[in-house]
Design a protein around this motif. Sequence first.
Motif, PDB file in Angstrom:
ATOM      1  N   UNK A 182       1.009  -1.220   0.075  1.00  0.00           N
ATOM      2  CA  UNK A 182      -0.060   0.081   0.159  1.00  0.00           C
ATOM      3  C   UNK A 182       0.927   1.194  -0.021  1.00  0.00           C
TER       4      UNK A 182
ATOM      5  N   UNK B 205       3.849   1.553  -1.294  1.00  0.00           N
ATOM      6  CA  UNK B 205       4.356   1.525  -2.742  1.00  0.00           C
ATOM      7  C   UNK B 205       3.249   2.213  -3.721  1.00  0.00           C
ATOM      8  N   UNK B 206       2.007   1.847  -3.428  1.00  0.00           N
ATOM      9  CA  UNK B 206       0.773   2.198  -4.036  1.00  0.00           C
ATOM     10  C   UNK B 206       0.640   3.898  -4.064  1.00  0.00           C
ATOM     11  N   UNK B 207       0.987   4.197  -2.857  1.00  0.00           N
ATOM     12  CA  UNK B 207       0.385   5.822  -2.392  1.00  0.00           C
ATOM     13  C   UNK B 207       1.769   6.550  -2.845  1.00  0.00           C
ATOM     14  N   UNK B 208       2.946   6.124  -3.360  1.00  0.00           N
ATOM     15  CA  UNK B 208       3.967   7.009  -3.745  1.00  0.00           C
ATOM     16  C   UNK B 208       4.046   7.248  -5.504  1.00  0.00           C
TER      17      UNK B 208
END
Lengths: 466, 330
Positions: free
Chosen positions: B305, B307-310
């Motif tokens: 998550x 990783x998915x947010x940056x």
Amino acid sequence: MPDVNMPKLSDTMEEGTVLEWKKKDGDEVHKGEVLAEVESDKATFDLEAEDDGVLSIKVEKGVPAKIGAPIATIGAASEAKPAKADAAKAEKPKAKAEPAVAEAPADDTATSEVAEEEAPAAEVLPAETADAPSPKEKAAPAAEVLPAETAEAPSPKEKAAPAQDSDGEASGAAVKASPLAKRLAAQLGVDLASIKGTGPEGRIIREDVEAAAKGKGGAPRQAAAPARRPDGPDTEVVEPTRMQATIARRMAESKSTVPEFTVTVEARVDQAVSMRQQLKDSVPGAEKVTMTDFLVRACALALRKFPEVNTSWVEGRFQRKRSVNIGLAVAPRQGMGLLVPVVHDADTKDIVQISIESRQVIERARSGRPAEGDLTGATFSVSNLGMFGVDEFTAIINPPEAAILAVGAIRDAAVVDGGKVVVGKVMRMTLTVDHRVFYGATAAQFMAEVKRLLENPVTLVVPPGS
Amino acid sequence: MPEEKLYRVALREALGEEMERDDTVYLIGEDIGKFGGAYRVTDGLLDKFGAERVVDAPIAEEVIVGTAIGSAMLGLRPVVEMMTINFSLVAYDQIVNNAAKIRYMFGGEANVPLVIRMPGGAGHQLSAQHSHSLEVLYGLIPGLLVVAPTTPEDAKGMLKSAIRTNNPVMFLESMSLYNVRGMVPDGDYTTPLGQAAVRRKGADLTIVGVSRMAVLANEAAKQLEEEDIDVEVIDLRSIRPIDWPPIVESVNRTTRCMVVEEGWATYGVTAEIAAGVQERCFDYLDAPIRRLGGAQVPMPYSLPLEKASIPTSEDIKRMARKVVGRKTDA
């Protein structure tokens, strides 16, 4: 904050016009950079920055400004002082938070809410944080605020569609085009409504306009047979340039106030032609000597001899000029108009010097960068249309000068020489005279002298004063 | 010979060289002395300069910054290390109300030649409270200079400039850049504050990157070349003031603009850049200006998550294709 003022570029200049701003409002400019192309009554000039800073334009292009009037300012860079407030205007809730995972279809309508684009991330949200209502609640109101693209919007937003119709004129009246495309379309005369956009969401982009403009240029050629009349009135109204307006005013003034007469003579110029060739071939610096240079030299000598020709009529009196400054009527390099660069003190210069100087002064004038005095102070003018094959013509006096010499082409003619008809080179010249300043007999004598000098060109190549 | 150095080493060199050059320069922060700094930037400086000039402070950021401001007003040149930007929030009042305002409030009779260094950014599973990119909080404040160097060369040159200016400088480092290597010139040099850097010339699209996102934008640009998208990359470097001329010149030429930051884009640095570009380049734009920022959530601890947010270079590429109007296959 230094002002940029309309410069005075010539004696007669009262106002000038910016033809084109080379820098934009808000541009950072540096000393010596060209800010604008400015047109006076005589020529166009490049206006250069005299300071470093940020340009603020006060007078738009095409609007005349009096000399000395501020047309722009050059200020300090807006960010230079920390005290100066930044204009932070990020208001539109069009923020685009594109999280890594989603290829979010609602991309364009995305507000800051991750919920709209990114389901997994939304689940991370603590549901009750003060500012973040649950995703579902949020989507609809947000969409109402935005003139959003309905096409891609997922279901929650369809509710908002009616609001958008009234808001965004989705009826098709408005054409979707980028600002750049709109500007180009206006410039190229392309009707946006007739183009299909190929950009994202069907937006008309630059390429579309350029393609349409190309097509437009080609079309009339194919359909050439029935000459299509353009729409609109028969007469197109064209604004004169400042130069053209000045020429119109001064020529009308000349014709309506100067009582003029003309005197025409024909000169044998065989010798002058061969003398010119000799000069070109064998005298350093004279490689580009022209027949006009011969005329300038001849007129200068004749003017010395007849000072009453080198005279102006001003407010009821004669003004006799000490200098002999000869104006040369030439066409500007671009556009319609007339320039009269001046060879100063032509009577004190030899033919080579006149040749070099006249070429330089003409070049400077045509390039729009005349030096001081290049366009002022003429006491007599020469207009030579010989290179266009004109036999003879009359020119209009450029006040306050008293006369102008109009010169036709050199042509081969049958001339009577010593009782025999022979082939000779002849050139016809017509002097237009201000009858207030001098009279028929003087005009005839003056022209006889010019003719004599040209027909005996050795008189033109001896150094001045000898 | 210029040689490749780590970003953190370049910073260390700047600190050491400036301390040698000017004995009013001193360091203060948590664990910067004996421990050598949480990110090892100040490693070895205590031994070299002693405890008076490398001050290990208590865990009290407001006190650290307050001490630094007071000493700066009286003629020293403090370089504060906030262990991370997250902790600077404790000192926000000192920074906003004192560091940024004292020169103004004293009518120019007092200066605050202060540098506050701090790493920001996410990506290390430090979760929601320790993963902030708060550039905008400082970019907002008149009276501060705010910079974010992305290369070892800039890190050293800009830190030297920051130490030498009489203005308070927020020196924003990135946790993810400390181990980046890059060429660093020899000897004493400075890099001016307040200037953006064009990292790559291009014709189709201008991407303005903030801090580490400028690095990712450059990577994305290289890959987009294969898709025949020619991207110009501008490393903003200076968040306050913003260096508009190169951005405006670039956008007027490419006719398209996209802005990327690691932090939240709403009200973010990207919002400011996008608004400014729109004001300055409106008639040259062939596409809407697009912004890319981190997911608008508290940073998740979960690795996938997080990783998915940056934003990643893939995200940058995807948005770039949209801006230039290429069909996306994914």
